[in-house]
Design a protein around this motif. Structure first.
Motif, PDB file in Angstrom:
ATOM      1  N   ARG A 155      69.811  49.514  19.565  1.00 38.52           N
ATOM      2  CA  ARG A 155      70.419  48.493  18.703  1.00 38.52           C
ATOM      3  C   ARG A 155      70.479  47.177  19.467  1.00 38.52           C
ATOM      4  O   ARG A 155      71.092  47.077  20.522  1.00 38.52           O
ATOM      5  CB  ARG A 155      71.836  48.890  18.296  1.00 38.52           C
ATOM      6  CG  ARG A 155      72.547  47.857  17.417  1.00 38.52           C
ATOM      7  CD  ARG A 155      74.030  48.203  17.331  1.00 38.52           C
ATOM      8  NE  ARG A 155      74.787  47.315  16.464  1.00 38.52           N
ATOM      9  CZ  ARG A 155      75.374  46.182  16.852  1.00 38.52           C
ATOM     10  NH1 ARG A 155      75.251  45.773  18.106  1.00 38.52           N
ATOM     11  NH2 ARG A 155      76.072  45.449  15.982  1.00 38.52           N
TER      12      ARG A 155
ATOM     13  N   VAL B 202      70.843  42.699  19.033  1.00 38.51           N
ATOM     14  CA  VAL B 202      71.360  41.642  18.155  1.00 38.51           C
ATOM     15  C   VAL B 202      70.483  40.418  18.368  1.00 38.51           C
ATOM     16  O   VAL B 202      70.387  39.895  19.483  1.00 38.51           O
ATOM     17  CB  VAL B 202      72.830  41.314  18.470  1.00 38.51           C
ATOM     18  CG1 VAL B 202      73.320  40.174  17.572  1.00 38.51           C
ATOM     19  CG2 VAL B 202      73.705  42.546  18.270  1.00 38.51           C
TER      20      VAL B 202
ATOM     21  N   PRO C 170      72.324  42.425  13.799  1.00 37.48           N
ATOM     22  CA  PRO C 170      71.937  43.674  14.461  1.00 37.48           C
ATOM     23  C   PRO C 170      70.604  44.206  13.931  1.00 37.48           C
ATOM     24  O   PRO C 170      70.293  44.068  12.738  1.00 37.48           O
ATOM     25  CB  PRO C 170      73.076  44.637  14.109  1.00 37.48           C
ATOM     26  CG  PRO C 170      74.196  43.774  13.650  1.00 37.48           C
ATOM     27  CD  PRO C 170      73.561  42.569  13.034  1.00 37.48           C
TER      28      PRO C 170
ATOM     29  N   PRO D   7      72.100  41.022  23.647  1.00 44.48           N
ATOM     30  CA  PRO D   7      72.865  42.264  23.820  1.00 44.48           C
ATOM     31  C   PRO D   7      72.135  43.453  23.194  1.00 44.48           C
ATOM     32  O   PRO D   7      71.411  43.311  22.199  1.00 44.48           O
ATOM     33  CB  PRO D   7      74.176  41.972  23.085  1.00 44.48           C
ATOM     34  CG  PRO D   7      73.826  40.952  22.062  1.00 44.48           C
ATOM     35  CD  PRO D   7      72.664  40.168  22.587  1.00 44.48           C
ATOM     36  N   TYR D   8      72.326  44.629  23.790  1.00 47.72           N
ATOM     37  CA  TYR D   8      71.754  45.848  23.236  1.00 47.72           C
ATOM     38  C   TYR D   8      72.613  47.039  23.645  1.00 47.72           C
ATOM     39  O   TYR D   8      73.318  47.008  24.650  1.00 47.72           O
ATOM     40  CB  TYR D   8      70.298  46.046  23.687  1.00 47.72           C
ATOM     41  CG  TYR D   8      70.115  46.297  25.173  1.00 47.72           C
ATOM     42  CD1 TYR D   8      70.015  47.595  25.677  1.00 47.72           C
ATOM     43  CD2 TYR D   8      70.028  45.242  26.069  1.00 47.72           C
ATOM     44  CE1 TYR D   8      69.828  47.830  27.032  1.00 47.72           C
ATOM     45  CE2 TYR D   8      69.852  45.465  27.431  1.00 47.72           C
ATOM     46  CZ  TYR D   8      69.755  46.755  27.912  1.00 47.72           C
ATOM     47  OH  TYR D   8      69.574  46.995  29.256  1.00 47.72           O
ATOM     48  N   ARG D   9      72.564  48.086  22.840  1.00 48.18           N
ATOM     49  CA  ARG D   9      73.188  49.360  23.182  1.00 48.18           C
ATOM     50  C   ARG D   9      72.389  50.463  22.505  1.00 48.18           C
ATOM     51  O   ARG D   9      71.440  50.197  21.757  1.00 48.18           O
ATOM     52  CB  ARG D   9      74.663  49.390  22.783  1.00 48.18           C
ATOM     53  CG  ARG D   9      74.969  49.271  21.305  1.00 48.18           C
ATOM     54  CD  ARG D   9      76.483  49.340  21.096  1.00 48.18           C
ATOM     55  NE  ARG D   9      76.869  49.412  19.699  1.00 48.18           N
ATOM     56  CZ  ARG D   9      77.485  48.464  19.032  1.00 48.18           C
ATOM     57  NH1 ARG D   9      77.748  47.313  19.631  1.00 48.18           N
ATOM     58  NH2 ARG D   9      77.841  48.627  17.778  1.00 48.18           N
TER      59      ARG D   9
ATOM     60  N   TRP E  18      77.770  56.069  20.374  1.00 41.24           N
ATOM     61  CA  TRP E  18      77.217  54.852  20.958  1.00 41.24           C
ATOM     62  C   TRP E  18      77.298  54.928  22.482  1.00 41.24           C
ATOM     63  O   TRP E  18      78.278  55.424  23.041  1.00 41.24           O
ATOM     64  CB  TRP E  18      78.004  53.617  20.499  1.00 41.24           C
ATOM     65  CG  TRP E  18      77.882  53.291  19.043  1.00 41.24           C
ATOM     66  CD1 TRP E  18      78.823  53.495  18.070  1.00 41.24           C
ATOM     67  CD2 TRP E  18      76.748  52.706  18.397  1.00 41.24           C
ATOM     68  NE1 TRP E  18      78.346  53.063  16.851  1.00 41.24           N
ATOM     69  CE2 TRP E  18      77.076  52.570  17.020  1.00 41.24           C
ATOM     70  CE3 TRP E  18      75.490  52.282  18.834  1.00 41.24           C
ATOM     71  CZ2 TRP E  18      76.201  52.022  16.089  1.00 41.24           C
ATOM     72  CZ3 TRP E  18      74.615  51.733  17.905  1.00 41.24           C
ATOM     73  CH2 TRP E  18      74.957  51.603  16.555  1.00 41.24           C
TER      74      TRP E  18
ATOM     75  N   ASP F 130      77.264  52.283  25.600  1.00 38.36           N
ATOM     76  CA  ASP F 130      77.261  50.903  26.071  1.00 38.36           C
ATOM     77  C   ASP F 130      77.729  50.868  27.514  1.00 38.36           C
ATOM     78  O   ASP F 130      77.806  51.916  28.181  1.00 38.36           O
ATOM     79  CB  ASP F 130      78.109  49.999  25.154  1.00 38.36           C
ATOM     80  CG  ASP F 130      79.607  50.355  25.167  1.00 38.36           C
ATOM     81  OD1 ASP F 130      80.025  51.191  25.999  1.00 38.36           O
ATOM     82  OD2 ASP F 130      80.348  49.793  24.340  1.00 38.36           O
TER      83      ASP F 130
ATOM     84  N   ASP G 195      80.768  44.572  20.205  1.00 41.20           N
ATOM     85  CA  ASP G 195      79.602  44.195  21.009  1.00 41.20           C
ATOM     86  C   ASP G 195      79.971  43.732  22.418  1.00 41.20           C
ATOM     87  O   ASP G 195      79.085  43.522  23.245  1.00 41.20           O
ATOM     88  CB  ASP G 195      78.822  43.066  20.318  1.00 41.20           C
ATOM     89  CG  ASP G 195      78.085  43.547  19.083  1.00 41.20           C
ATOM     90  OD1 ASP G 195      77.860  44.766  18.966  1.00 41.20           O
ATOM     91  OD2 ASP G 195      77.727  42.700  18.237  1.00 41.20           O
TER      92      ASP G 195
ATOM     93  N   SER H 271      78.333  45.642  25.221  1.00 41.05           N
ATOM     94  CA  SER H 271      76.905  45.963  25.145  1.00 41.05           C
ATOM     95  C   SER H 271      76.203  45.563  26.435  1.00 41.05           C
ATOM     96  O   SER H 271      76.624  44.638  27.146  1.00 41.05           O
ATOM     97  CB  SER H 271      76.262  45.222  23.968  1.00 41.05           C
ATOM     98  OG  SER H 271      76.669  45.758  22.738  1.00 41.05           O
TER      99      SER H 271
ATOM    100  N   ARG I 279      73.162  43.754  28.454  1.00 42.86           N
ATOM    101  CA  ARG I 279      72.616  42.433  28.171  1.00 42.86           C
ATOM    102  C   ARG I 279      71.404  42.137  29.031  1.00 42.86           C
ATOM    103  O   ARG I 279      71.396  42.434  30.233  1.00 42.86           O
ATOM    104  CB  ARG I 279      73.673  41.345  28.421  1.00 42.86           C
ATOM    105  CG  ARG I 279      74.801  41.344  27.412  1.00 42.86           C
ATOM    106  CD  ARG I 279      75.886  40.364  27.831  1.00 42.86           C
ATOM    107  NE  ARG I 279      76.925  40.240  26.812  1.00 42.86           N
ATOM    108  CZ  ARG I 279      77.943  41.065  26.677  1.00 42.86           C
ATOM    109  NH1 ARG I 279      78.055  42.101  27.505  1.00 42.86           N
ATOM    110  NH2 ARG I 279      78.843  40.889  25.729  1.00 42.86           N
TER     111      ARG I 279
END
Length: 623
Positions: free
Chosen positions: A47, A49, A54, A84-86, A97, A99, A110, A113, A115
């Motif tokens: 995921r 952004v 997203p 950002p991502y996770r 999730w 992170d 977020d 998350s 980065r």
């Protein structure tokens, strides 16, 4: 019963998971996540952004890792300066999730998350050795210091006198340390494993701390002046070390040549350099003739600079003699700046130019020396400022110093929690780790990997006073094995004590160095030296990723991993239950190799046994 975290999926920003280097806009960066079979994960999605929206992309299997963990890979498109991502994990019991704070069977914001950022990281040399902080008045006196007249603001002190902890004497007590005195003791720094010498300000002022500069155009004659600073720089660089300065971008001293001209003549160009305000407001001071001006926390001796004015930019940054660039050029050739009160610089009321100031300072520093560092002083949550592409890293009080203190603090200690009107508290390991993960997860890995981690500074109580002599080894082990840049305040390595920042500004007892004494603890110095040497010799400890393995009330265990090495770190503040970790952590045919410490870590048929002894530490190479 103690359990471990190594059956949870894992990702961090290190080279095992993200390719080395800084991505450019438009790059597609492969990121990998490791998924142990015991995690019960059936599918993985990435995921990201992009422009605030997203997006999900399915990660694909990427083989089996060296530990028998499944590896998944997906590409992050770097479209924004900070992306950002996770990871979304599917499996029995529903989705979870992953992170920077770990795995969650719930929705998460977020803020934690992972980065990627297009901002260049701090220079790699910051991680090559310790950063050693020196408060010049208290480190060493050369013979030349005896001939210098005592300034009118100062109260002379003998070298062995106890520093004042409060009152006017705290800022005026004068011991007379100087720059040539530092040169005479560089062997001590080399033996300790110092890579960078950082000095608090060297500009003249009307205090022993010199954060109230009266000019940026010259080095304080009480320290030996420009010539002594040049000699120190040459001596430091000749040993392969770096030298960093300290500058106040938020304020000058009230005795600064700019401020005195501004007060004397309202038409003077220097008038534009400062923030003027009506007397009686918060953080506003009043001059003897009734002029109101903004000042640091209302201290009239520290008038605030106005970064909305072109004149401020010219005098501080862009002009030919501006200090930001001048001291990075010969004969001083500083390797960067620590920026005092960075969090307040450019902020006043509705004005907020902090990020613009930080980015411009970074560009100015890079123009003089592309390999120079810019480190912020920020006592609380610096995460927003660290995403802006200005400061390379921060003095990591909230993400390292305070959490470590809270875990190792002496029970019932009367020492105040730093910056708070209450005493400190001894918390469980889970509280320490949660705080560390919160702050680490809020910034890119490139920042975490170079944060200035400290156990104390010239603004805090001394480590030994906070945690007691028996817990110093545990604290230093965390300092030298945790991701980031380890920073040591001169004197901590020989057991200095102090109840608060001013009281902690003790002198170095050089006369006791050869034979030991009450102010020179040779055993503590040996702990610092040995752990610094272990860190220098380990790619995993210098640059590796970070994976928490055990979080117990009285013990923490974590892995540092680079492509060529895996190191297990165990730190126990008291006896605990111990644990058996998966045998896959050991390379085939390998045995645990203890690099430092006395806690037993042994290989057996059922896995890697970590004994529940304590207090104690172990730093063990596994692969």
């Amino acid at each position: 019963m103690t359990s471990h975290l190594l059956d949870q999926p894992h990702h961090d920003g290190s080279a095992l998971h993200v390719p080395a280097g800084t991505p450019a806009p438009g790059d597609r960066v492969p990121v990998r996540v490791r998924v142990p079979r015991a995690a019960g994960v059936a599918g993985v999605w990435l995921r990201t952004v992009r422009d605030g929206e997203p997006r999900l992309a399915q990660a694909v299997p990427d083989g089996v890792g060296p530990d028998g963990e499944d590896t998944y890979v997906a590409e992050v498109e770097v479209h924004n300066p900070v992306t950002p991502y996770r990871f979304l994990l599917d499996g029995p019991g529903g989705y979870r999730w992953l992170d920077g704070r770990g795995v969650h069977a719930r929705e998460v914001p977020d803020a934690a998350s992972f980065r990627l950022t297009t901002h260049d990281p701090a220079p790699a040399w910051l991680g090559d050795g310790l950063v050693y902080q020196v408060f010049p008045d208290r480190f060493a006196r050369s013979a030349a210091a005896d001939a210098r007249p005592v300034p009118d603001w100062a109260v002379p002190a003998a070298w062995d006198d106890e520093p004042a902890g409060d009152g006017p004497l705290a800022g005026t007590q004068y011991y007379g340390g100087d720059l040539d005195g530092i040169v005479e003791h560089l062997d001590h720094l080399a033996d300790l494993g110092v890579g960078t010498l950082y000095l608090t300000p060297v500009f003249p002022g009307r205090s022993n701390h010199r954060y109230d500069a009266s000019t940026f155009a010259a080095v304080d004659p009480l320290l030996g002046g420009d010539d002594a600073y040049a000699r120190l720089a040459a001596a430091v660089h000749a040993r392969g070390m770096r030298l960093m300065g300290d500058i106040t971008t938020n304020h000058t001293g009230a005795g600064h040549e700019w401020f005195t001209r501004a007060l004397a003549d309202r038409a003077a160009p220097e008038r534009d350099l400062y923030v003027w305000a009506e007397p009686g407001r918060a953080d506003v001071s009043t001059s003897p003739d009734g002029q109101g001006y903004a000042s640091w926390l209302g201290y009239g001796s520290l008038p605030k600079l106005d970064w909305s004015a072109d004149e401020t930019w010219h005098r501080m940054v862009s002009g030919p003699d501006a200090p930001i660039g001048r001291y990075l050029r010969p004969p001083f050739r500083l390797d960067g700046w620590r920026v005092d009160v960075a969090n307040m610089t450019g902020r006043w009321g509705s004005e907020d130019r902090t990020h613009a100031v930080a980015r411009t300072l970074r560009a100015a520093v890079a123009a003089e020396n592309p390999d120079a560092a810019l480190i912020a002083e920020h006592f609380h949550d610096a995460t927003t400022d660290l995403l802006a592409g200005g400061w390379h890293a921060n003095m990591n009080y909230t993400g390292f110093t305070r959490p470590v203190w809270s875990w190792l603090a002496v029970d019932g200690s009367p020492v105040a929690a730093h910056g708070l009107p209450v005493t400190g508290v001894r918390r469980p390991g889970s509280a320490m780790v949660a705080a560390m993960r919160d702050f680490d997860a809020a910034v890119p890995w490139s920042v975490t990997a170079r944060q200035w981690n400290m156990l104390g500074s010239h603004d805090t109580p001394r480590l030994r006073t906070v945690v007691g002599p028996d817990a110093v080894e545990a604290a230093v082990t965390l300092l030298l094995t945790y991701p980031g840049t380890p920073v040591v305040f001169a004197g901590d390595e020989v057991g200095a004590t102090g109840d608060n920042g001013e009281h902690a500004r003790t002198t170095m007892a050089w006369d006791q160095a050869a034979g030991g004494g009450p102010r020179w603890d040779a055993a503590t110095l040996d702990v610092y030296r040995r752990l610094a040497a272990v860190r220098r010799g380990s790619s995993a400890l210098r640059d590796g990723g970070m994976r928490w393995a055990v979080v117990d009330d009285d013990a923490v265990v974590f892995l540092r991993e680079s492509p060529g090495e895996r190191v297990l770190v165990v730190v126990a503040r008291a006896p605990w239950a111990g644990i058996t970790l998966p045998g896959r952590l050991l390379a085939p045919g390998a045995q645990p190799e203890t690099l430092y410490g006395d806690l037993p870590v042994t290989a057996g048929a059922d896995g890697l046994r970590v004994a529940g002894d304590g207090p104690g530490v172990a730093v063990v190479r596994l692969a």
